[in-house]
Write an enzyme that holds these catalytic residues in place. Structure first.
Site, PDB file in Angstrom:
ATOM      1  CE  LYS A 124      -4.478   0.977   0.435  1.00 58.58           C
ATOM      2  NZ  LYS A 124      -5.428   0.327  -0.195  1.00 58.58           N
ATOM      3  CG  ASP A 170      -7.371   3.411  -0.699  1.00 62.14           C
ATOM      4  OD1 ASP A 170      -7.810   2.390  -0.400  1.00 62.14           O
ATOM      5  OD2 ASP A 170      -7.610   3.990   0.445  1.00 62.14           O
TER       6      ASP A 170
HETATM    7  P1  NDP Z   1     -13.008   7.989  -2.459  1.00 60.53           P
HETATM    8  O1  NDP Z   1     -12.043   8.896  -2.514  1.00 60.53           O
HETATM    9  O2  NDP Z   1     -13.555   7.717  -3.857  1.00 60.53           O
HETATM   10  O3  NDP Z   1     -14.323   8.382  -1.604  1.00 60.53           O
HETATM   11  C1  NDP Z   1     -13.968   8.180  -0.116  1.00 60.53           C
HETATM   12  C2  NDP Z   1     -15.293   8.836   0.492  1.00 60.53           C
HETATM   13  O4  NDP Z   1     -15.185   8.832   1.804  1.00 60.53           O
HETATM   14  C3  NDP Z   1     -15.670  10.387   0.306  1.00 60.53           C
HETATM   15  O5  NDP Z   1     -17.146  10.185   0.167  1.00 60.53           O
HETATM   16  C4  NDP Z   1     -14.983  10.801   1.415  1.00 60.53           C
HETATM   17  O6  NDP Z   1     -15.747  12.302   1.552  1.00 60.53           O
HETATM   18  C5  NDP Z   1     -15.328   9.751   2.465  1.00 60.53           C
HETATM   19  N1  NDP Z   1     -14.156   9.994   3.515  1.00 60.53           N
HETATM   20  C6  NDP Z   1     -12.934   9.802   3.355  1.00 60.53           C
HETATM   21  N2  NDP Z   1     -12.411  10.102   4.589  1.00 60.53           N
HETATM   22  C7  NDP Z   1     -13.440  10.411   5.392  1.00 60.53           C
HETATM   23  C8  NDP Z   1     -13.371  10.822   6.840  1.00 60.53           C
HETATM   24  N3  NDP Z   1     -12.086  10.955   7.487  1.00 60.53           N
HETATM   25  N4  NDP Z   1     -14.443  10.838   7.241  1.00 60.53           N
HETATM   26  C9  NDP Z   1     -15.695  10.633   6.716  1.00 60.53           C
HETATM   27  N5  NDP Z   1     -15.839  10.615   5.284  1.00 60.53           N
HETATM   28  C10 NDP Z   1     -14.645  10.213   4.681  1.00 60.53           C
HETATM   29  O7  NDP Z   1     -12.422   6.574  -2.123  1.00 60.53           O
HETATM   30  P2  NDP Z   1     -12.946   4.971  -2.286  1.00 60.53           P
HETATM   31  O8  NDP Z   1     -14.546   5.011  -2.485  1.00 60.53           O
HETATM   32  O9  NDP Z   1     -12.280   4.554  -3.507  1.00 60.53           O
HETATM   33  O10 NDP Z   1     -12.521   4.262  -0.793  1.00 60.53           O
HETATM   34  C11 NDP Z   1     -13.460   4.191   0.206  1.00 60.53           C
HETATM   35  C12 NDP Z   1     -13.063   3.180   1.069  1.00 60.53           C
HETATM   36  O11 NDP Z   1     -13.064   1.957   0.465  1.00 60.53           O
HETATM   37  C13 NDP Z   1     -11.662   3.296   1.992  1.00 60.53           C
HETATM   38  O12 NDP Z   1     -11.695   2.824   3.139  1.00 60.53           O
HETATM   39  C14 NDP Z   1     -10.798   2.542   0.783  1.00 60.53           C
HETATM   40  O13 NDP Z   1      -9.720   2.087   1.530  1.00 60.53           O
HETATM   41  C15 NDP Z   1     -11.728   1.558   0.578  1.00 60.53           C
HETATM   42  N6  NDP Z   1     -11.480   0.530  -0.590  1.00 60.53           N
HETATM   43  C16 NDP Z   1     -11.455   1.221  -1.847  1.00 60.53           C
HETATM   44  C17 NDP Z   1     -11.160   0.264  -2.936  1.00 60.53           C
HETATM   45  C18 NDP Z   1     -11.025   0.867  -4.320  1.00 60.53           C
HETATM   46  O14 NDP Z   1     -11.183   0.100  -5.287  1.00 60.53           O
HETATM   47  N7  NDP Z   1     -11.146   2.209  -4.669  1.00 60.53           N
HETATM   48  C19 NDP Z   1     -10.926  -1.098  -2.851  1.00 60.53           C
HETATM   49  C20 NDP Z   1     -11.142  -1.514  -1.560  1.00 60.53           C
HETATM   50  C21 NDP Z   1     -11.489  -0.572  -0.431  1.00 60.53           C
HETATM   51  P3  NDP Z   1     -14.808  13.462   1.467  1.00 60.53           P
HETATM   52  O15 NDP Z   1     -15.161  13.822  -0.006  1.00 60.53           O
HETATM   53  O16 NDP Z   1     -15.390  14.601   2.150  1.00 60.53           O
HETATM   54  O17 NDP Z   1     -13.414  13.240   1.892  1.00 60.53           O
HETATM   55  O1  2IT Z   2      -8.008  -1.594  -0.565  1.00 57.12           O
HETATM   56  C1  2IT Z   2      -7.838  -1.964  -1.769  1.00 57.12           C
HETATM   57  O2  2IT Z   2      -7.949  -3.161  -1.772  1.00 57.12           O
HETATM   58  C2  2IT Z   2      -7.746  -1.095  -3.005  1.00 57.12           C
HETATM   59  N1  2IT Z   2      -7.593   0.014  -2.699  1.00 57.12           N
HETATM   60  C3  2IT Z   2      -7.516  -1.399  -4.394  1.00 57.12           C
HETATM   61  C4  2IT Z   2      -6.182  -2.244  -4.287  1.00 57.12           C
HETATM   62  C5  2IT Z   2      -5.903  -2.578  -5.832  1.00 57.12           C
HETATM   63  O3  2IT Z   2      -4.694  -3.005  -6.043  1.00 57.12           O
HETATM   64  O4  2IT Z   2      -6.753  -2.530  -6.637  1.00 57.12           O
END
Ligand code: NDP
Ligand code: 2IT
Length: 450
Positions: A125, A165
């Site tokens: 990561k 992420d």
């Molecule tokens: P994005 O940046 O697309 O969206 C993040 C969202 O979470 C936004 O709505 C953001 O709001 C909110 N957020 C972030 N930090 C905070 C905080 N401290 N308090 C409240 N809200 C918060 O990210 P993703 O959707 O990609 O990721 C969301 C989660 O999913 C994370 O935990 C990530 O690790 C996990 N994840 C993502 C994957 C992926 O493929 N993208 C895969 C597996 C897990 P704001 O706009 O206000 O910051």
């Molecule tokens: O938390 C996760 O699994 C991710 N942000 C996606 C990682 C990836 O390599 O697609």
């Protein structure tokens, strides 16, 4: 296992102030008790001591110039945690809350998540404390180029393959890929989550959200239940939240909430997905805009959430999909969900529930899918992107989506069968941690002390 206590004491002394990492590591290691008793070889080979220590950690400075001509300095991280099962694989997070401890917890979770997928990917990561919010496209580009000007020498299609992420989506991946290509003089699948025109995979954008809902579906089917017609709450409004909402609609469920770090939307009739995508994906706007177009929906700023609670989890629902960030759901939230009749929690985010909330979910025997199992669809589809890049073939959306659904099913079966084998059939925390750990540990033993 008093020696585990010793390992943790050493860890805390040698890597101070990494509370998120201790939280993630303690959960996994606690789950391993019955496994360690059944198979003494893991202790003999010091697998716990070895697995909590990253193989390599790269911390670097990122200098760039903002639109006012001022020099900005950020921190850059890539933690290459474990390569027993394949090249390091895992996302990059750009958010001001990023620290070494945050990246380390995410990298640690990624080891077991990636193992559970059954694919050949190790765990890693990275990220930065850079905040893309409010920055111009040019500033984001300059930052991404500066970030890659150091990272490029550490990664490669068969070495370490980053992805997105929080704060890192197709735009950032594009800028980073461009810089990698220039510096390495190689056009290769070194990043996943790329744009469809030049090496991305269909369904990667949707994969994490879709996968989390598939996971919920499989948990529920096993109990003779389904999501059809059920009210669901979703937190976050980024990539994972949006495609969780989309798949919930496909399955006939009614997602009624979403949120960002400033507040939440409650839309009783169901979130307007088209509007949400336009606000968030196209215009990069805040959720306060949503109610201008949907006057019947309610916006609550986070300062008005009930004391010590996340407003999203105060809404009555059958299933909850935490999709924002770590520790967004605490014990009070877990109690509220259960009191309101919630029967299923499937985690799209990484470690969104605090330790106490996880314990309550497990104890209550509801369908609880921990992040490392439920959100593995994103990284799985990243591996499908790597496979397409390596073979120079592109699969259809349906083909990728079918593989994704099958992988999520396999993960569910593996976690639930392992949980049953160790006498706690509904405890997918135990099942996922043991199943993931065992794969990595066996590979580490077979590959010798390296
Ligand atoms: P994005 O940046 O697309 O969206 C993040 C969202 O979470 C936004 O709505 C953001 O709001 C909110 N957020 C972030 N930090 C905070 C905080 N401290 N308090 C409240 N809200 C918060 O990210 P993703 O959707 O990609 O990721 C969301 C989660 O999913 C994370 O935990 C990530 O690790 C996990 N994840 C993502 C994957 C992926 O493929 N993208 C895969 C597996 C897990 P704001 O706009 O206000 O910051
Ligand atoms: O938390 C996760 O699994 C991710 N942000 C996606 C990682 C990836 O390599 O697609």
């Amino acid at each position: 296992m008093p020696y585990v206590k010793e390992v943790f004491e050493y860890l805390k002394r040698s890597s101070p102030y990494q509370k998120e990492f201790y939280q993630a590591a303690e959960e996994v290691v606690e789950s391993l008790r019955p496994l360690m008793i059944k198979y003494p070889k893991y202790r003999k080979h010091k697998i716990i001591e070895r697995i909590v220590e990253p193989e390599r950690q790269i911390f670097f400075r990122v200098n760039w110039v903002d639109d006012n001509g001022e020099i900005q300095v950020n921190k850059g991280y890539r933690i290459e945690f474990n390569s027993a099962l394949g090249p390091y694989k895992g996302g990059l997070r750009f958010h001001p809350s990023v620290t070494a401890g945050v990246i380390k917890f995410l990298g640690f979770e990624q080891i077991f998540k990636n193992a559970l997928t059954g694919l050949q990917i190790g765990g890693g990561k990275g990220g930065s404390d850079f905040d893309p919010k409010g920055k111009s496209d040019n500033e984001v580009m300059r930052f991404c180029q500066a970030f890659m000007s150091e990272l490029f020498r550490h990664i490669g299609a068969n070495t370490d393959v980053p992805a997105g992420d929080i704060g890192v989506g197709a735009r950032e991946i594009g800028y980073m890929f461009g810089m990698y290509k220039k510096l390495a003089n190689k056009y290769e699948g070194v990043l996943t989550g790329k744009s469809l025109n030049w090496g991305g995979s269909l369904a990667r954008t949707e994969a994490t959200g879709y996968g989390t809902v598939y996971f919920a579906k499989y948990m529920l089917e096993d109990r003779g239940e389904s999501l059809e017609g059920k009210r669901c709450v979703v937190s976050g409004s980024g990539n994972v939240a949006i495609y969780t909402i989309e798949k919930l609609y496909h399955l006939g469920a009614i997602p009624v909430t979403c949120s960002d770090s400033n507040g939440m939307i409650y839309d009783k009739e169901g979130i307007d997905l088209k509007l949400l995508k336009e606000l968030k994906e196209t215009n990069r706007q805040r959720l306060t805009e949503y109610v201008k177009y949907r006057p019947n929906a309610k916006y609550t700023p986070s300062e008005e959430y009930p004391d010590g609670c996340n407003g999203v989890y105060n809404i009555e629902c059958y299933a909850a999909f935490p999709s924002a960030t770590q520790n967004e759901l605490n014990l009070n939230d877990a109690k509220n969900l259960l009191d309101n009749g919630c029967f299923c929690v499937s985690e799209g985010a990484n470690m969104p529930s605090t330790t106490e909330a996880v314990d309550l979910f497990v104890e209550s025997k509801i369908c609880y899918g921990p992040g490392k199992a439920a959100n593995a669809g994103g990284v799985s589809t990243s591996q499908l992107e790597m496979a397409q890049n390596a073979s120079m073939v592109n699969w259809t959306f349906e083909e990728v989506d079918e593989r994704l659904a099958q992988i999520m099913k396999n993960i569910y079966v593996s976690a639930s069968q392992t949980a049953a084998e160790f006498g706690e059939p509904t405890n997918l925390v135990l099942g996922a941690n043991i199943a993931g750990f065992k794969k990595v540990a066996d590979a580490m033993i077979e590959q010798g002390l390296v």
